[in-house]
Write a protein that holds these residues in place. Structure first.
Motif, PDB file in Angstrom:
ATOM      1  N   LYS A  15      47.515-105.616  17.250  1.00  0.00           N
ATOM      2  CA  LYS A  15      47.816-106.767  16.400  1.00  0.00           C
ATOM      3  C   LYS A  15      48.086-107.960  17.312  1.00  0.00           C
ATOM      4  CE  LYS A  15      51.062-108.231  12.810  1.00  0.00           C
ATOM      5  NZ  LYS A  15      52.208-107.803  11.995  1.00  0.00           N
ATOM      6  N   PHE A  16      47.269-109.008  17.162  1.00  0.00           N
ATOM      7  CA  PHE A  16      47.461-110.232  17.946  1.00  0.00           C
ATOM      8  C   PHE A  16      46.798-111.389  17.213  1.00  0.00           C
ATOM      9  CE2 PHE A  16      43.613-108.169  19.456  1.00  0.00           C
ATOM     10  CZ  PHE A  16      42.678-109.195  19.514  1.00  0.00           C
ATOM     11  N   ARG A  17      47.049-112.595  17.687  1.00  0.00           N
ATOM     12  CA  ARG A  17      46.440-113.794  17.096  1.00  0.00           C
ATOM     13  C   ARG A  17      45.385-114.329  18.045  1.00  0.00           C
ATOM     14  NH1 ARG A  17      47.957-115.670  12.520  1.00  0.00           N
ATOM     15  NH2 ARG A  17      49.914-115.040  11.618  1.00  0.00           N
ATOM     16  N   PHE A  18      44.246-114.722  17.461  1.00  0.00           N
ATOM     17  CA  PHE A  18      43.161-115.322  18.228  1.00  0.00           C
ATOM     18  C   PHE A  18      42.676-116.541  17.457  1.00  0.00           C
ATOM     19  CE2 PHE A  18      38.673-115.801  19.368  1.00  0.00           C
ATOM     20  CZ  PHE A  18      38.776-115.863  20.747  1.00  0.00           C
ATOM     21  N   GLN A  19      42.745-117.715  18.070  1.00  0.00           N
ATOM     22  CA  GLN A  19      42.361-118.981  17.445  1.00  0.00           C
ATOM     23  C   GLN A  19      43.079-119.180  16.111  1.00  0.00           C
ATOM     24  OE1 GLN A  19      38.081-118.905  17.212  1.00  0.00           O
ATOM     25  NE2 GLN A  19      37.840-119.336  19.405  1.00  0.00           N
ATOM     26  N   GLY A  20      44.347-118.785  16.076  1.00  0.00           N
ATOM     27  CA  GLY A  20      45.168-118.986  14.889  1.00  0.00           C
ATOM     28  C   GLY A  20      44.973-117.958  13.797  1.00  0.00           C
ATOM     29  N   ILE A  53      35.191-113.827  15.328  1.00  0.00           N
ATOM     30  CA  ILE A  53      36.471-113.555  14.664  1.00  0.00           C
ATOM     31  C   ILE A  53      36.266-113.303  13.177  1.00  0.00           C
ATOM     32  CG2 ILE A  53      37.038-115.979  14.254  1.00  0.00           C
ATOM     33  CD1 ILE A  53      39.590-113.324  15.252  1.00  0.00           C
ATOM     34  N   GLU A  54      35.223-113.900  12.600  1.00  0.00           N
ATOM     35  CA  GLU A  54      34.948-113.706  11.177  1.00  0.00           C
ATOM     36  C   GLU A  54      34.581-112.248  10.880  1.00  0.00           C
ATOM     37  OE1 GLU A  54      33.254-116.188  12.960  1.00  0.00           O
ATOM     38  OE2 GLU A  54      34.658-117.753  12.365  1.00  0.00           O
ATOM     39  N   ASP A  55      33.906-111.610  11.862  1.00  0.00           N
ATOM     40  CA  ASP A  55      33.524-110.209  11.660  1.00  0.00           C
ATOM     41  C   ASP A  55      34.746-109.306  11.612  1.00  0.00           C
ATOM     42  OD1 ASP A  55      30.886-111.016  11.693  1.00  0.00           O
ATOM     43  OD2 ASP A  55      30.588-110.505  13.806  1.00  0.00           O
TER      44      ASP A  55
END
Length: 191
Positions: A15-20, A53-55
């Motif tokens: 679990k992490f954040r990437f580009q918000g 990121i959408e995938d």
């Protein structure tokens, strides 16, 4: 790094954040070191644009096994009627067991449980007995050859979903040996 185990799960999750945007998914690793390596590789893939990121963020459509079988039979072409009937017969017990399970949740462990379940079942009784009692069975157990044919059909459905429908699924029958078919019956011919 945010690698953790969920309740009742044998795999670690990341679990992490990437580009918000929040990225949260199973690593499919039971080792914490391998899970961390998976997370690092995932972050690297995202940074270099190999994965979008959408995938990852898009919710997956869960296709139930029952619906997958119907799609398989709808697209089945160039097959004799007798073969189609045999596939339908084999699909009945598969649909009874896996019908409401999403195809992405069917793995080798679930398939092994299915095979054990089928080995303990009894063969249905002849039609005359079934007319009187719909749940009538015989003393005979299901033969290994029958279970192998059902697993082969399951493999065909998954191959159809992977190749034709372009779903990213793991083949549950991959590396799984078929049951030994000791269906030979000795016959004595007298002259």
């Amino acid at each position: 790094m945010a690698v953790y185990k969920r309740e009742k799960s044998k795999f670690y999750w990341t679990k992490f954040r990437f580009q918000g945007k929040l990225v949260q998914q199973s690593t499919r690793c039971s080792s914490k070191a391998k899970a961390r390596a998976f997370e690092e590789a995932l972050k690297t893939q995202l940074n270099f644009g190999r994965i979008k990121i959408e995938d990852l963020a898009a919710p997956k459509e869960s296709l139930l096994f029952r619906d997958a079988c119907e799609q398989f039979f709808a697209d089945l072409e160039d097959v004799k009627d007798s073969t189609r009937r045999r596939y339908r017969t084999a699909a009945n017990s598969l649909i009874d067991y896996f019908g409401n399970i999403p195809v992405d949740k069917i793995d080798q462990e679930v398939l092994i449980k299915y095979r054990k379940h089928r080995r303990l079942q009894k063969v249905k009784a002849p039609v005359k007995k079934l007319r009187k009692d719909k749940k009538a069975t015989t003393a005979k157990t299901i033969k290994p050859a029958t279970i192998n044919r059902e697993c082969t059909l399951l493999s065909m459905v998954f191959r159809y979903l992977i190749v034709v429908k372009k779903l990213r699924l793991a083949m549950p029958t991959l590396g799984l040996k078929q049951l030994s078919e000791d269906n030979i019956s000795d016959r004595l011919v007298t002259i």
